[in-house]
Design a protein around this motif. Structure first.
Motif, PDB file in Angstrom:
ATOM      1  N   ALA A  40       0.832  -1.195   0.000  1.00 48.41           N
ATOM      2  CA  ALA A  40       0.000   0.000   0.000  1.00 48.41           C
ATOM      3  C   ALA A  40       0.869   1.249   0.000  1.00 48.41           C
ATOM      4  N   VAL A  41       0.292   2.352  -0.485  1.00 50.20           N
ATOM      5  CA  VAL A  41       0.964   3.651  -0.529  1.00 50.20           C
ATOM      6  C   VAL A  41      -0.023   4.705  -0.062  1.00 50.20           C
ATOM      7  N   ALA A  42       0.452   5.638   0.758  1.00 45.32           N
ATOM      8  CA  ALA A  42      -0.354   6.795   1.145  1.00 45.32           C
ATOM      9  C   ALA A  42       0.536   8.023   1.114  1.00 45.32           C
ATOM     10  N   LEU A  43      -0.012   9.141   0.678  1.00 45.43           N
ATOM     11  CA  LEU A  43       0.798  10.348   0.512  1.00 45.43           C
ATOM     12  C   LEU A  43      -0.001  11.613   0.776  1.00 45.43           C
ATOM     13  N   LYS A  44       0.725  12.675   1.083  1.00 45.33           N
ATOM     14  CA  LYS A  44       0.161  14.008   1.273  1.00 45.33           C
ATOM     15  C   LYS A  44       1.114  15.014   0.646  1.00 45.33           C
ATOM     16  N   ILE A  45       0.589  15.834  -0.280  1.00 41.77           N
ATOM     17  CA  ILE A  45       1.368  16.917  -0.893  1.00 41.77           C
ATOM     18  C   ILE A  45       1.180  18.170  -0.045  1.00 41.77           C
ATOM     19  N   ASP A  46       2.284  18.795   0.358  1.00 39.60           N
ATOM     20  CA  ASP A  46       2.217  19.893   1.323  1.00 39.60           C
ATOM     21  C   ASP A  46       1.318  21.036   0.883  1.00 39.60           C
ATOM     22  N   ASP A  47       1.453  21.459  -0.372  1.00 37.84           N
ATOM     23  CA  ASP A  47       0.704  22.633  -0.823  1.00 37.84           C
ATOM     24  C   ASP A  47      -0.698  22.287  -1.305  1.00 37.84           C
ATOM     25  N   GLY A  48      -1.115  21.047  -1.139  1.00 39.94           N
ATOM     26  CA  GLY A  48      -2.446  20.630  -1.568  1.00 39.94           C
ATOM     27  C   GLY A  48      -2.569  20.412  -3.057  1.00 39.94           C
ATOM     28  N   GLY A  49      -1.442  20.460  -3.787  1.00 36.16           N
ATOM     29  CA  GLY A  49      -1.469  20.305  -5.236  1.00 36.16           C
ATOM     30  C   GLY A  49      -1.948  18.917  -5.639  1.00 36.16           C
ATOM     31  N   MET A  50      -3.057  18.878  -6.364  1.00 41.73           N
ATOM     32  CA  MET A  50      -3.664  17.592  -6.697  1.00 41.73           C
ATOM     33  C   MET A  50      -2.920  16.873  -7.812  1.00 41.73           C
ATOM     34  N   ARG A  51      -2.360  17.617  -8.774  1.00 31.55           N
ATOM     35  CA  ARG A  51      -1.767  16.935  -9.931  1.00 31.55           C
ATOM     36  C   ARG A  51      -0.446  16.257  -9.594  1.00 31.55           C
ATOM     37  N   ALA A  52       0.155  16.590  -8.439  1.00 32.61           N
ATOM     38  CA  ALA A  52       1.399  15.932  -8.044  1.00 32.61           C
ATOM     39  C   ALA A  52       1.168  14.574  -7.397  1.00 32.61           C
ATOM     40  N   ARG A  53      -0.084  14.267  -7.032  1.00 29.89           N
ATOM     41  CA  ARG A  53      -0.328  13.050  -6.257  1.00 29.89           C
ATOM     42  C   ARG A  53       0.034  11.777  -7.012  1.00 29.89           C
ATOM     43  N   PHE A  54      -0.384  11.675  -8.256  1.00 31.76           N
ATOM     44  CA  PHE A  54      -0.289  10.378  -8.913  1.00 31.76           C
ATOM     45  C   PHE A  54       1.096  10.072  -9.471  1.00 31.76           C
ATOM     46  N   PRO A  55       1.911  11.040  -9.861  1.00 28.49           N
ATOM     47  CA  PRO A  55       3.306  10.695 -10.121  1.00 28.49           C
ATOM     48  C   PRO A  55       4.009  10.142  -8.883  1.00 28.49           C
ATOM     49  N   VAL A  56       3.695  10.713  -7.700  1.00 26.94           N
ATOM     50  CA  VAL A  56       4.302  10.215  -6.465  1.00 26.94           C
ATOM     51  C   VAL A  56       3.726   8.855  -6.104  1.00 26.94           C
ATOM     52  N   LEU A  57       2.434   8.663  -6.301  1.00 27.22           N
ATOM     53  CA  LEU A  57       1.825   7.354  -6.062  1.00 27.22           C
ATOM     54  C   LEU A  57       2.481   6.290  -6.945  1.00 27.22           C
ATOM     55  N   ALA A  58       2.705   6.621  -8.215  1.00 29.74           N
ATOM     56  CA  ALA A  58       3.355   5.678  -9.125  1.00 29.74           C
ATOM     57  C   ALA A  58       4.766   5.357  -8.655  1.00 29.74           C
ATOM     58  N   ALA A  59       5.476   6.369  -8.159  1.00 29.76           N
ATOM     59  CA  ALA A  59       6.826   6.128  -7.654  1.00 29.76           C
ATOM     60  C   ALA A  59       6.796   5.199  -6.447  1.00 29.76           C
ATOM     61  N   GLY A  60       5.776   5.355  -5.607  1.00 29.32           N
ATOM     62  CA  GLY A  60       5.656   4.477  -4.455  1.00 29.32           C
ATOM     63  C   GLY A  60       5.418   3.036  -4.864  1.00 29.32           C
ATOM     64  N   PHE A  61       4.501   2.814  -5.804  1.00 30.24           N
ATOM     65  CA  PHE A  61       4.243   1.448  -6.244  1.00 30.24           C
ATOM     66  C   PHE A  61       5.425   0.898  -7.042  1.00 30.24           C
ATOM     67  N   GLY A  62       6.199   1.777  -7.671  1.00 24.84           N
ATOM     68  CA  GLY A  62       7.401   1.318  -8.337  1.00 24.84           C
ATOM     69  C   GLY A  62       8.364   0.643  -7.381  1.00 24.84           C
ATOM     70  N   ARG A  63       8.383   1.105  -6.137  1.00 18.98           N
ATOM     71  CA  ARG A  63       9.223   0.478  -5.124  1.00 18.98           C
ATOM     72  C   ARG A  63       8.706  -0.895  -4.713  1.00 18.98           C
TER      73      ARG A  63
END
Length: 315
Positions: free
Chosen positions: A267-290
């Motif tokens: 599982a992956v969970a994340l929070k972008i500091d500035d609330g930017g929604m479009r940054a969520r899924f590149p980071v989610l993909a990076a998490g699942f890449g691990r």
């Protein structure tokens, strides 16, 4: 609220014409299939408000409290829907079958989130309505749960209402930690704060639960009816990614939150500091890449209707 969250590390950047336009900091945690932390960045133990990402956990709580709902209804209870026809018909039917009406909803009147649905409402000469609000499925589920228990309907959003106390206990149990704080969400319902690790653990618990359990019922409903969880739009990541990745459970939340889990993977969970929604899924993909899973890792930046850059993870 801002004092709850200590902030995080550089996770993503927006690049336009090979020039970095902006950077997004935040926090992300990756759990393996055993529930242990496999990777992390930033503050993953301090409390955050997961916002709408807790809707699947609330849906589990409603089932535990006696809510009777089929798969489509459960998907709507856990949804941040776009107010399209299939969503509105589903919410109205949920209410009608229990002798309730849209007037019983206590979420604020709103326009549909989907542009096509909003335009249709305006063209028809209508204004904001409670049923259009993206959380109306959750509120319909709350009303039905209160009704079946004989709890007051008019005050179902109060934090000390038996329904909300029960949902808070359920979320704390699924997250494996106490709720650190409670605020009021945009829909008027209480919204809890707990850690990203707790959020990831709760999603992993849902997808790992035994068939026939209430946790598994919610996970299966969302994965079987992803259209109801978000909307019919290629930019709606919850719907798009659950359709694209068999077994994936995914739910986003306001202010840059996302949580997802795959059975047998993690599982992956994340929070972008500035609330930017479009940054969520590149980071989610990076998490699942691990975890050895490849998800779409970049979001296009458009200029004049054509791609001119990307939002990409740098974690």
């Amino acid at each position: 609220m801002t004092d709850l969250y200590a902030g995080g590390e550089l996770l993503a950047e927006v690049v336009r014409n090979d020039v970095v336009e902006s950077r997004h900091h935040g926090s992300v945690v990756v759990l393996g299939a055993d529930g242990e932390v496999a990777a992390w960045a930033g503050d993953v133990l301090g409390p955050v408000f997961p916002r709408s990402a807790v809707k699947p956990l609330q849906a589990v709580g409603m089932l535990r409290a006696g809510l009777a709902a089929d798969g489509q209804e459960l998907a709507l209870v856990a949804a941040s829907h776009r107010g399209q026809g299939v969503h509105l018909a589903g919410v109205r039917d949920m209410l009608h079958r229990s002798g309730l009406t849209v007037q019983d909803l206590r979420c604020p009147p709103d326009y549909p989130l989907a542009e096509d649905a909003r335009d249709a409402v305006v063209r028809a000469g209508h204004g904001r309505e409670r049923v259009f609000m993206n959380c109306s499925g959750k509120h319909a589920g709350m009303l039905r749960t209160a009704q079946v228990n004989g709890w007051p309907l008019e005050t179902y959003l109060e934090a000390d209402h038996p329904l909300q106390r029960h949902l808070a206990d359920t979320m704390a149990e699924l997250a494996g930690e106490p709720i650190a704080a409670v605020a009021v969400d945009g829909c008027g319902a209480p919204t809890p704060a707990f850690s990203l690790r707790g959020l990831a653990s709760s999603f992993l618990r849902l997808v790992s639960a035994a068939p026939g359990s209430q946790e598994r019922a919610v996970a299966d409903a969302m994965r079987e009816h992803p259209l109801l969880v978000s909307g019919e739009d290629p930019t709606e990541d919850d719907t798009r990614l659950m359709r694209a990745v068999p077994g994936l459970l995914l739910k986003g939340g306001a202010e840059g939150v996302a949580a997802a889990a795959l059975p047998g993977v993690g599982a992956v969970a994340l929070k972008i500091d500035d609330g930017g929604m479009r940054a969520r899924f590149p980071v989610l993909a990076a998490g699942f890449g691990r975890l050895g899973v490849n998800l779409p890792g970049q979001v296009a930046v458009l200029g004049g209707g054509r791609p001119v850059g990307v939002v990409r993870s740098v974690w």
